[in-house]
Design a protein around this motif. Structure first.
Motif, PDB file in Angstrom:
ATOM      1  N   MET A   1       2.318 -12.179  -3.133  1.00  0.00           N
ATOM      2  CA  MET A   1       2.833 -10.812  -3.177  1.00  0.00           C
ATOM      3  C   MET A   1       3.945 -10.635  -2.151  1.00  0.00           C
ATOM      4  O   MET A   1       3.713 -10.723  -0.946  1.00  0.00           O
ATOM      5  N   PRO A   2       5.168 -10.357  -2.612  1.00  0.00           N
ATOM      6  CA  PRO A   2       6.289 -10.204  -1.671  1.00  0.00           C
ATOM      7  C   PRO A   2       6.207  -8.921  -0.838  1.00  0.00           C
ATOM      8  O   PRO A   2       6.883  -8.809   0.188  1.00  0.00           O
ATOM      9  N   ASP A   3       5.383  -7.963  -1.291  1.00  0.00           N
ATOM     10  CA  ASP A   3       5.277  -6.693  -0.568  1.00  0.00           C
ATOM     11  C   ASP A   3       4.375  -6.776   0.657  1.00  0.00           C
ATOM     12  O   ASP A   3       4.351  -5.847   1.476  1.00  0.00           O
ATOM     13  N   LEU A   4       3.614  -7.857   0.782  1.00  0.00           N
ATOM     14  CA  LEU A   4       2.702  -8.008   1.912  1.00  0.00           C
ATOM     15  C   LEU A   4       3.371  -8.754   3.057  1.00  0.00           C
ATOM     16  O   LEU A   4       4.237  -9.611   2.845  1.00  0.00           O
ATOM     17  N   THR A   5       2.963  -8.427   4.271  1.00  0.00           N
ATOM     18  CA  THR A   5       3.487  -9.102   5.451  1.00  0.00           C
ATOM     19  C   THR A   5       3.004 -10.555   5.470  1.00  0.00           C
ATOM     20  O   THR A   5       1.792 -10.812   5.384  1.00  0.00           O
ATOM     21  N   ALA A   6       3.925 -11.479   5.574  1.00  0.00           N
ATOM     22  CA  ALA A   6       3.567 -12.907   5.549  1.00  0.00           C
ATOM     23  C   ALA A   6       2.718 -13.265   6.753  1.00  0.00           C
ATOM     24  O   ALA A   6       3.033 -12.911   7.884  1.00  0.00           O
ATOM     25  N   GLY A   7       1.601 -13.961   6.497  1.00  0.00           N
ATOM     26  CA  GLY A   7       0.736 -14.430   7.561  1.00  0.00           C
ATOM     27  C   GLY A   7      -0.190 -13.394   8.147  1.00  0.00           C
ATOM     28  O   GLY A   7      -0.969 -13.702   9.056  1.00  0.00           O
ATOM     29  N   ALA A   8      -0.143 -12.156   7.633  1.00  0.00           N
ATOM     30  CA  ALA A   8      -1.017 -11.101   8.166  1.00  0.00           C
ATOM     31  C   ALA A   8      -2.455 -11.336   7.731  1.00  0.00           C
ATOM     32  O   ALA A   8      -2.719 -11.873   6.647  1.00  0.00           O
ATOM     33  N   GLU A   9      -3.376 -10.931   8.562  1.00  0.00           N
ATOM     34  CA  GLU A   9      -4.790 -11.130   8.277  1.00  0.00           C
ATOM     35  C   GLU A   9      -5.252 -10.192   7.167  1.00  0.00           C
ATOM     36  O   GLU A   9      -4.893  -9.015   7.132  1.00  0.00           O
ATOM     37  N   VAL A  10      -6.025 -10.743   6.226  1.00  0.00           N
ATOM     38  CA  VAL A  10      -6.626  -9.947   5.145  1.00  0.00           C
ATOM     39  C   VAL A  10      -8.119  -9.830   5.434  1.00  0.00           C
ATOM     40  O   VAL A  10      -8.810 -10.843   5.544  1.00  0.00           O
ATOM     41  N   ILE A  11      -8.591  -8.609   5.574  1.00  0.00           N
ATOM     42  CA  ILE A  11      -9.992  -8.383   5.939  1.00  0.00           C
ATOM     43  C   ILE A  11     -10.738  -7.784   4.754  1.00  0.00           C
ATOM     44  O   ILE A  11     -10.371  -6.712   4.253  1.00  0.00           O
ATOM     45  N   VAL A  12     -11.755  -8.479   4.287  1.00  0.00           N
ATOM     46  CA  VAL A  12     -12.590  -8.007   3.183  1.00  0.00           C
ATOM     47  C   VAL A  12     -13.938  -7.596   3.750  1.00  0.00           C
ATOM     48  O   VAL A  12     -14.567  -8.353   4.495  1.00  0.00           O
TER      49      VAL A  12
END
Length: 285
Positions: free
Chosen positions: A229-240
């Motif tokens: 997804m190009p709209d997301l910050t590259a390398g940012a943490e995804v918390i589920v």
């Protein structure tokens, strides 16, 4: 940068036209007003309100336009405009009361003088509300937080959806609307989670209990999709996280970080994530 739709100030135009016509009527219908003194009082009262209202609206427009022009190159949080709007509403209400007094033949200056003691008693009785209102104005004109920010005030946390004279309206994680008194801002610890992370968004969804997945599995399956997804910050943490466990369902929350705070972009990300979850369910079926 998102484009805001310009709305025609119909209310202002109607007030201005009525004010002009009413002002013109005084010299042209002087004889009529002389024969009907009560209508003259009503006309004077209405003219007082409209004069003040038009001047307040013009002043508000000039101040906001100057503020926006001065901060065109900087990111602002919008509280100043909110504060000006609320202040204009207070001034309009004050002049509306004065206009009613004039229409009823009451001299506002004499009335205020005679009501001084009563006003002091009212101020004591409604002290909490008055201090709340003053605190609300201070909050509105501050840049510490604004509508849309995720904050924690004392034991309350969530997204600010409105700031009134009495309360800060917060939508918490359980989707409950919490009314936090403005005074609490100055007596409790306040944490603005959006001050540094204004591009954070949370996507919520639920799965049937029979198709539930642990957060590690869900995160691993969504990770390849999220990385594209190009709209997301590259390398940012995804918390589920699991938000709630029901009788026959499991509610999940996914914290993501967009490349900016654009609402349109965040809606696009949310839609893409939900479509990815649907694809996972179809693949599992």
């Amino acid at each position: 940068m998102e484009q805001h739709k310009k709305t025609i100030p119909v209310s202002f135009i109607l007030r201005a036209i009525t004010w002009i016509l009413l002002s013109i009527s005084f010299p042209f219908f002087e004889a009529f007003y002389t024969q009907h003194p009560y209508l003259l009082q009503v006309a004077y009262g209405l003219n007082t309100f409209l004069t003040a209202s038009v001047i307040i609206s013009i002043g508000k427009f000039i101040i906001v336009a100057f503020y926006n022009r001065r901060h065109a190159a900087h990111k602002v949080r919008g509280n100043f405009v909110l504060g000006i709007s609320r202040l204009a509403a207070i001034l309009n209400a004050i002049f509306a009361i004065i206009a009613v007094m004039i229409a009823l033949g009451i001299d506002p200056r004499e009335f205020i003088t005679s009501m001084t003691i009563v006003a002091m008693a009212i101020a004591v009785i409604f002290r909490e509300y008055i201090t709340n209102m003053i605190s609300g104005l201070i909050v509105m004109f501050s840049e510490q937080f604004s509508i849309g920010d995720h904050i924690r005030i004392g034991e309350h946390s969530g997204k600010i959806i409105d700031i009134t004279f009495a309360n800060i309206v917060v939508l918490n994680e359980e989707e409950d609307m919490v009314l936090v008194p403005n005074n609490l801002v100055f007596t409790a610890t306040v944490i603005n989670k959006s001050a540094q992370i204004s591009n954070k968004l949370t996507v919520r969804f639920e799965l049937p209990l029979a198709e539930q997945m642990d957060v590690q599995t869900l995160s691993a399956r969504l990770d390849p999709v999220l990385k594209t997804m190009p709209d997301l910050t590259a390398g940012a943490e995804v918390i589920v996280r699991i938000a709630e466990l029901g009788k026959d369902f499991v509610k999940y929350k996914i914290d993501l970080y967009a490349i900016d705070s654009s609402n349109r972009r965040q809606k696009r990300i949310e839609s893409a994530v939900l479509n990815a979850v649907l694809d996972l369910n179809r693949g599992a079926a």
